[in-house]
Enzyme design. Structure first.
Site, mmCIF file in Angstrom:
data_model
loop_
_atom_site.group_PDB
_atom_site.id
_atom_site.type_symbol
_atom_site.label_atom_id
_atom_site.label_comp_id
_atom_site.label_asym_id
_atom_site.label_seq_id
_atom_site.Cartn_x
_atom_site.Cartn_y
_atom_site.Cartn_z
ATOM 1 N N LYS A 15 -1.330 -9.444 2.879
ATOM 2 C CA LYS A 15 -0.661 -9.137 3.977
ATOM 3 C C LYS A 15 -1.385 -8.056 4.884
ATOM 4 O O LYS A 15 -2.169 -7.219 4.303
ATOM 5 C CB LYS A 15 0.595 -8.121 3.649
ATOM 6 N N GLU B 288 -1.389 -5.641 8.362
ATOM 7 C CA GLU B 288 -0.441 -4.773 9.545
ATOM 8 C C GLU B 288 -1.173 -5.254 10.947
ATOM 9 O O GLU B 288 -2.439 -5.233 11.022
ATOM 10 C CB GLU B 288 -0.328 -3.319 9.307
ATOM 11 N N ASP C 284 0.842 -1.251 -0.061
ATOM 12 C CA ASP C 284 0.106 0.158 0.011
ATOM 13 C C ASP C 284 0.944 1.315 -0.089
ATOM 14 O O ASP C 284 0.306 2.344 -0.048
ATOM 15 C CB ASP C 284 -0.927 -0.047 1.167
ATOM 16 N N SER C 285 2.159 1.128 0.011
ATOM 17 C CA SER C 285 3.028 2.085 -0.156
ATOM 18 C C SER C 285 2.917 2.755 -1.733
ATOM 19 O O SER C 285 3.139 3.674 -1.804
ATOM 20 C CB SER C 285 4.570 1.807 -0.103
ATOM 21 N N ASP D 136 -1.215 -6.324 -0.685
ATOM 22 C CA ASP D 136 -1.210 -5.416 1.064
ATOM 23 C C ASP D 136 -2.691 -5.000 1.120
ATOM 24 O O ASP D 136 -3.439 -4.266 0.338
ATOM 25 C CB ASP D 136 -0.214 -4.299 0.947
ATOM 26 N N GLU E 5 9.487 -4.195 10.513
ATOM 27 C CA GLU E 5 9.592 -3.014 9.817
ATOM 28 C C GLU E 5 10.010 -1.998 10.980
ATOM 29 O O GLU E 5 9.232 -1.679 12.031
ATOM 30 C CB GLU E 5 8.247 -2.280 9.075
HETATM 31 O O1 KIV Z 1 3.520 -1.143 1.609
HETATM 32 C C1 KIV Z 1 4.643 -1.533 1.590
HETATM 33 O O2 KIV Z 1 5.492 -1.299 0.617
HETATM 34 C C2 KIV Z 1 5.147 -2.263 2.703
HETATM 35 C C3 KIV Z 1 6.343 -2.676 2.622
HETATM 36 C C4 KIV Z 1 7.428 -1.559 2.790
HETATM 37 C C5 KIV Z 1 6.787 -3.708 3.801
HETATM 38 O O3 KIV Z 1 4.271 -2.714 3.594
#
Ligand code: KIV
Length: 275
Positions: free
Chosen positions: A124, A126, A55-56, A94, A193
């Site tokens: 994924k 969090e 989600d970056s 994510d 992280e």
């Molecule tokens: O969103 C993302 O890119 C991430 C990674 C930096 C682990 O969660």
């Protein structure tokens, strides 16, 4: 989990059990983010074992200040672009903010969308204890889950900024407990992280599933970087843990400058470049 046969490059696509087995064989895992078709192809050709559609996306591609505005629609759009590249790498989607927090049912439905509509191999989430119920249920229905602990960016408002987590003993102990809980809930791996290297090492020793570090020191079982950071596409501040393997910003700027100059000087297009 039984030892998978035929795991690894050259013998089909990576699966979540293949990735988990790498830790048992002492092999380090290379993870990079990807948000589009060409990057997914190139990273895959280079041997990256896990492509994380992070989600970056929100900060590095869409120009938001944090990951909080990213939606399921945004993520699905990019997960589909990555899976269309048909990488051998495992594709992890994510789960964006508010796609899994409100209820376990919503978390399961959204995880299912990433697999059914997006073609992802895993999701994924969090958090630790607060997402344990959702993780358990998603794993139960057969979707592999990657956990994510430490400086979890979706909690930036609660943290009061992007600050290294787990620095004091009580915090470190809590994080260790949450890592064990995520393993117990069935995660096949977890991102660590923004935590001290010593804690990254302690967690990696304490759990049997691979830890994938980003700013969590060298003892993790694998590492992940945001592809725009490692390629040198990010402008301005980059965190201390980033290693830049290229200067694509410079390369791109130079190419655009020469393109503009060629147009202005009537050097482009030539006869050969015309019909
Ligand atoms: O969103 C993302 O890119 C991430 C990674 C930096 C682990 O969660």
């Amino acid at each position: 989990m039984s030892e998978p046969k035929g795991a690894g490059p050259g013998r089909g696509r990576w699966t979540a059990p293949d990735v988990a087995a790498m830790k048992r064989r002492g092999e380090l895992i290379a993870v990079a983010t990807a948000y589009d078709f060409p990057t997914a192809r190139i990273a895959d050709q280079a041997g990256v074992e896990v492509l994380l559609v992070g989600d970056s996306l929100g900060t590095v591609v869409l120009g938001y200040e944090s990951t909080l505005p990213v939606t399921m629609a945004d993520m699905l759009h990019h997960v589909k672009a990555v899976t269309r590249a048909r990488p051998r790498a495992l594709v992890v989607a994510d789960m964006p903010f508010m796609s899994y927090q409100a209820s376990i049912e919503e978390a399961v439905r959204n995880a299912g969308r990433f697999v059914q509509e997006g073609g992802a191999d895993a999701v994924k989430l969090e958090g630790g204890a607060r997402v344990a119920g959702a993780v358990r249920r998603i794993v139960e229905i057969g979707i592999p889950v990657m956990g994510h602990l430490g400086l979890t960016p979706q909690s930036v408002l609660g943290f009061g900024g992007y600050r290294v987590q787990g620095r004091d003993a009580a915090e470190a102990e809590r994080l260790l407990g949450e890592a064990r809980l995520l393993e117990e809930c069935g995660c096949f791996s977890m991102v660590l992280e923004g935590i001290p290297a010593s804690l990254g090492e302690a967690v990696s020793r304490a759990v049997g599933i691979p830890t994938i570090g980003i700013g969590a020191g060298p003892a993790c079982d694998g590492q992940v970087l945001v592809s725009h950071d490692l390629l040198g596409l990010t402008q301005g501040h980059v965190p201390k843990f980033v290693r830049r393997y290229a200067d694509l910003s410079g390369t791109m700027r130079d190419a655009f400058e020469r393109y503009v100059a060629d147009i202005k000087a009537r050097r482009f297009p030539t006869e050969k470049e015309s019909y």
